[in-house]
Every structure is written in C-alpha cells, then in structure tokens.
Design a protein around this motif. Structure first.
Motif, short mmCIF file in Angstrom:
data_model
loop_
_atom_site.label_atom_id
_atom_site.label_comp_id
_atom_site.label_asym_id
_atom_site.label_seq_id
_atom_site.Cartn_x
_atom_site.Cartn_y
_atom_site.Cartn_z
N MET A 18 15.61 -97.94 13.30
CA MET A 18 14.28 -97.56 12.84
C MET A 18 13.43 -97.18 14.05
N GLU A 19 12.53 -96.23 13.87
CA GLU A 19 11.62 -95.85 14.94
C GLU A 19 10.32 -96.62 14.80
N HIS A 20 9.83 -97.15 15.90
CA HIS A 20 8.59 -97.92 15.93
C HIS A 20 7.63 -97.22 16.89
N ARG A 21 6.44 -96.95 16.40
CA ARG A 21 5.43 -96.25 17.19
C ARG A 21 4.63 -97.26 18.00
N VAL A 22 4.45 -96.98 19.29
CA VAL A 22 3.62 -97.80 20.18
C VAL A 22 2.35 -97.00 20.44
N THR A 23 1.21 -97.59 20.07
CA THR A 23 -0.07 -96.89 20.17
C THR A 23 -0.98 -97.51 21.22
N ALA A 24 -1.97 -96.75 21.62
CA ALA A 24 -2.96 -97.23 22.59
C ALA A 24 -3.80 -98.32 21.92
N PRO A 25 -3.97 -99.47 22.56
CA PRO A 25 -4.72 -100.56 21.96
C PRO A 25 -6.23 -100.31 21.97
N ALA A 26 -6.70 -99.46 22.87
CA ALA A 26 -8.13 -99.15 23.00
C ALA A 26 -8.27 -97.79 23.66
N SER A 27 -9.46 -97.25 23.58
CA SER A 27 -9.72 -95.97 24.26
C SER A 27 -9.87 -96.23 25.76
N GLY A 28 -9.37 -95.31 26.57
CA GLY A 28 -9.45 -95.47 28.01
C GLY A 28 -8.61 -94.44 28.72
N THR A 29 -8.09 -94.83 29.89
CA THR A 29 -7.28 -93.93 30.70
C THR A 29 -5.89 -94.53 30.88
N LEU A 30 -4.86 -93.71 30.74
CA LEU A 30 -3.49 -94.15 30.98
C LEU A 30 -3.30 -94.26 32.49
N THR A 31 -3.13 -95.48 33.00
CA THR A 31 -3.01 -95.68 34.44
C THR A 31 -1.58 -95.90 34.90
N ALA A 32 -0.66 -96.16 33.96
CA ALA A 32 0.76 -96.33 34.32
C ALA A 32 1.61 -96.00 33.10
N LEU A 33 2.75 -95.39 33.35
CA LEU A 33 3.70 -95.06 32.29
C LEU A 33 5.10 -95.35 32.81
N HIS A 34 5.70 -96.42 32.30
CA HIS A 34 7.02 -96.84 32.77
C HIS A 34 8.13 -96.47 31.78
N ALA A 35 7.76 -95.92 30.64
CA ALA A 35 8.74 -95.56 29.62
C ALA A 35 9.25 -94.14 29.85
N ALA A 36 10.54 -93.95 29.63
CA ALA A 36 11.15 -92.63 29.72
C ALA A 36 12.18 -92.52 28.60
N PRO A 37 12.32 -91.35 27.99
CA PRO A 37 13.29 -91.20 26.91
C PRO A 37 14.69 -91.62 27.35
N GLY A 38 15.35 -92.38 26.47
CA GLY A 38 16.70 -92.87 26.74
C GLY A 38 16.74 -94.22 27.44
N ARG A 39 15.61 -94.71 27.91
CA ARG A 39 15.58 -95.99 28.64
C ARG A 39 15.68 -97.17 27.68
N GLN A 40 16.56 -98.11 27.97
CA GLN A 40 16.69 -99.35 27.21
C GLN A 40 15.64 -100.33 27.70
N VAL A 41 14.96 -101.02 26.78
CA VAL A 41 13.95 -102.00 27.16
C VAL A 41 14.20 -103.32 26.45
N GLU A 42 13.80 -104.39 27.08
CA GLU A 42 13.89 -105.73 26.49
C GLU A 42 12.53 -106.12 25.95
N VAL A 43 12.48 -107.18 25.16
CA VAL A 43 11.20 -107.69 24.66
C VAL A 43 10.33 -108.05 25.85
#
Length: 192
Positions: free
Chosen positions: A150-175
């Motif tokens: 299933m696909e799960h959407r991760v959304t911005a919790p508040a309005s602001g500026t994106l200061t870091a992005l560690h996600a990349a397509p194909g990357r496996q992540v843990e909880v």
C-alpha cells in the motif's frame, strides 16, 4: 539508588537469580545541580540473594534493601539511606539523583519539524520539483512510502520551509527514520 530499586523489585516479584545469565542490569542516574554528568551502574543478582556490582569497578555490595544500601570501597564501608520519589528523584545519602530513562523516545532526539517514517517501507516517490529551501504548506504531500503493498502519503505537518530532505526514491527506511525537516516560522519577505 539502583541497588535499592532492584531490591524493592526483587521483594515484589520474587527471586532474580538465573543459571544462565543474559547480561548485567544497567541503571543511569544524573546529579541535580552537578556538572559531572551521568553515572551508570551495572550489577547482577547473586545466588545468595545479594548483588555484585560490575561497574564501577572496586565497589562491593555489603547489603542492599529498598531503603538502605551498604557499599565497600577500598576497605571502607559506607551506608546510604535511600528514598525514591514518584517524579524519578532519588535521595541516596547526601546525594540527590535523577533516574534517566532506560529507553529514549526517538522523537525527543530530533529537531522540531522532523518528519519520521511512521512504518518500515520503501520511498516510492518524492513530490515533483521538491527541493531543500522550498516553501511548503500544511498538508502538502511531500513523499510516498510503500509498505505492505500500500502507498502511504507523508505530508507537511505545518506551513514553512523544507530545510532537509533525506528521502530518495527506492530507499528502504525503518520506523523512525528521518525523512525530511520542515522549519516553521516567518519566511523573509522578498525585497524589491
């Protein structure tokens, strides 16, 4: 303090000695108003109902009860009256200590606005054109995770500026893996 707590636990739940020991018990305490940092105590129950301290070295347990502990160091025996309070404060003789949690919550170790992976999965995609420094609005989809087909959407919790992005397509992540950081607050206005 650690030995008094272990003695109280042993009194409530019965013996604690095992033929096949897995590892030492560990407790960490910090001092109030002190700058000497945290103190870690490692110990294990013995066959005779007592305790053996494995760290710090050179400390021998003479007696341990929920309200009083006697320790020997360099041939000198010292007795400590121990009182534990519901807020985690422990008084052991003249020392006032604060019990440290055994397991810390990963959210406490992250910067405000951090987006953590809610489940293990694979980053399927990142929003088109999303880059560090971009303004984002509350609820804006930033990336999608695939977990259990299933696909799960991760959304911005508040309005602001994106200061870091560690996600990349194909990357496996843990909880609890850090995916992105959205810094809230006033953005500087454009100058004319």
């Amino acid at each position: 303090a650690a030995l008094a707590a272990a003695s109280a636990r042993r009194g409530r739940f019965g013996g604690g000695w095992r033929n096949l020991r897995s590892q030492d018990e560990t407790r960490t305490y910090g001092t109030y108003g002190g700058t000497d940092g945290d103190h870690e105590v490692r110990y294990r129950p013995t066959r005779d109902g007592g305790y053996e301290v494995t760290a710090p070295e050179g400390v021998r347990v003479v007696a341990a009860a929920p309200d009083r502990v006697s320790l020997e160091t360099a041939g000198v025996v010292r007795h400590f009256d121990v009182t534990a309070y519901a807020d985690g404060t422990v008084h052991a003789g003249p020392h006032r200590l604060a019990a440290r949690p055994r397991f810390t919550d990963p959210r406490e170790q992250t910067a405000p606005g951090s987006l953590l992976a809610p489940m293990p999965g694979t980053v399927v995609r990142v929003a088109d054109g999303l880059a560090v420094g971009d303004p984002v609005t509350a609820g804006q989809p930033l990336l999608w995770l695939e977990a259990m087909k299933m696909e799960h959407r991760v959304t911005a919790p508040a309005s602001g500026t994106l200061t870091a992005l560690h996600a990349a397509p194909g990357r496996q992540v843990e909880v609890g893996a850090l995916l992105a950081v959205v810094q809230t607050g006033e953005r500087p206005e454009a100058q004319s």
